[in-house]
Design a protein around this motif. Structure first.
Motif, PDB file in Angstrom:
ATOM      1  N   ALA A  55       0.912  -1.314   0.083  1.00 24.69           N
ATOM      2  CA  ALA A  55      -0.056   0.080   0.080  1.00 24.69           C
ATOM      3  C   ALA A  55       0.943   1.329  -0.086  1.00 24.69           C
ATOM      4  N   GLY A  56       2.125   1.020  -0.083  1.00 22.40           N
ATOM      5  CA  GLY A  56       3.056   2.249  -0.046  1.00 22.40           C
ATOM      6  C   GLY A  56       3.269   3.002   1.249  1.00 22.40           C
ATOM      7  N   MET A  57       3.173   2.102   2.540  1.00 21.47           N
ATOM      8  CA  MET A  57       3.438   2.594   3.687  1.00 21.47           C
ATOM      9  C   MET A  57       4.880   2.369   4.208  1.00 21.47           C
ATOM     10  N   CYS A  92       0.712  10.586   5.607  1.00 18.74           N
ATOM     11  CA  CYS A  92       1.412   9.777   4.780  1.00 18.74           C
ATOM     12  C   CYS A  92       0.332   9.310   3.464  1.00 18.74           C
ATOM     13  N   GLN A  93      -0.761   8.797   3.936  1.00 19.32           N
ATOM     14  CA  GLN A  93      -1.778   8.613   2.867  1.00 19.32           C
ATOM     15  C   GLN A  93      -3.069   8.983   3.480  1.00 19.32           C
ATOM     16  N   ASP A  94      -3.826   9.599   2.484  1.00 23.54           N
ATOM     17  CA  ASP A  94      -5.258  10.164   2.934  1.00 23.54           C
ATOM     18  C   ASP A  94      -6.215   9.334   3.345  1.00 23.54           C
ATOM     19  N   LYS A  95      -6.129   7.862   2.879  1.00 21.34           N
ATOM     20  CA  LYS A  95      -7.007   6.859   3.379  1.00 21.34           C
ATOM     21  C   LYS A  95      -6.744   6.421   4.674  1.00 21.34           C
ATOM     22  N   THR A  97      -6.023   7.460   8.221  1.00 25.16           N
ATOM     23  CA  THR A  97      -6.027   8.589   9.284  1.00 25.16           C
ATOM     24  C   THR A  97      -6.172   8.334  10.484  1.00 25.16           C
TER      25      THR A  97
END
Length: 141
Positions: A55-57, A92-95, A97
């Motif tokens: 997921a790119g985390m 880092c990613q909006d989805k 939170t």
């Protein structure tokens, strides 16, 4: 001096995810933190790491034991640290939170992993064996 402290605390600010948090086999008292119907059966740290990395985390695994875990086997060890906020406080990613967002996403994605889908193929052969058992009972009549 404050700048050095900030660098040290950077990884300490990562969220901590233990497999028990999303394990559908655990009770709330044993550490599950999401509804059991949304959980995953016996997830591993590697699976959590794989899903979040895909997921790119920014993720890393620590060899720590969940305090409520009674089984001390190696397969039950480990926790995943994941960064959801940058140093400036932005997401880092909006989805993602919150910690709950991360846990629900991981629980949803782990069953889709190739390692999990291959295992489900094995359970199909178990169903065939069950049918074979029924045939055996017919012969006994």
């Amino acid at each position: 001096m404050a700048h050095l402290t900030n660098n040290c605390s950077e990884k300490e600010r990562f969220l901590c995810i233990y497999p028990a948090y999303i394990n559908s086999k655990k009770t709330l008292a044993e550490g599950r933190r999401i509804p059991s119907e949304k959980g995953v059966e016996n997830p591993s740290c590697a699976e959590i790491k794989d899903v979040l990395t895909a997921a790119g985390m920014n993720v890393y695994v620590e060899n720590k034991m969940y305090p409520r875990e009674w089984n001390r086997d190696v397969q039950f060890r480990g926790r995943v640290r994941v960064q959801i906020r940058r140093d400036d406080g932005s997401l880092c990613q909006d989805k993602f939170t919150s910690k709950k967002d991360i846990m629900l996403y991981v629980a949803e994605m782990i069953p889709k992993l190739k390692t999990r889908t291959q295992k489900s193929g094995g359970s199909d052969s178990g169903a065939q064996q069950g049918e074979g058992g029924k045939k055996g009972k017919k012969k006994k009549k």
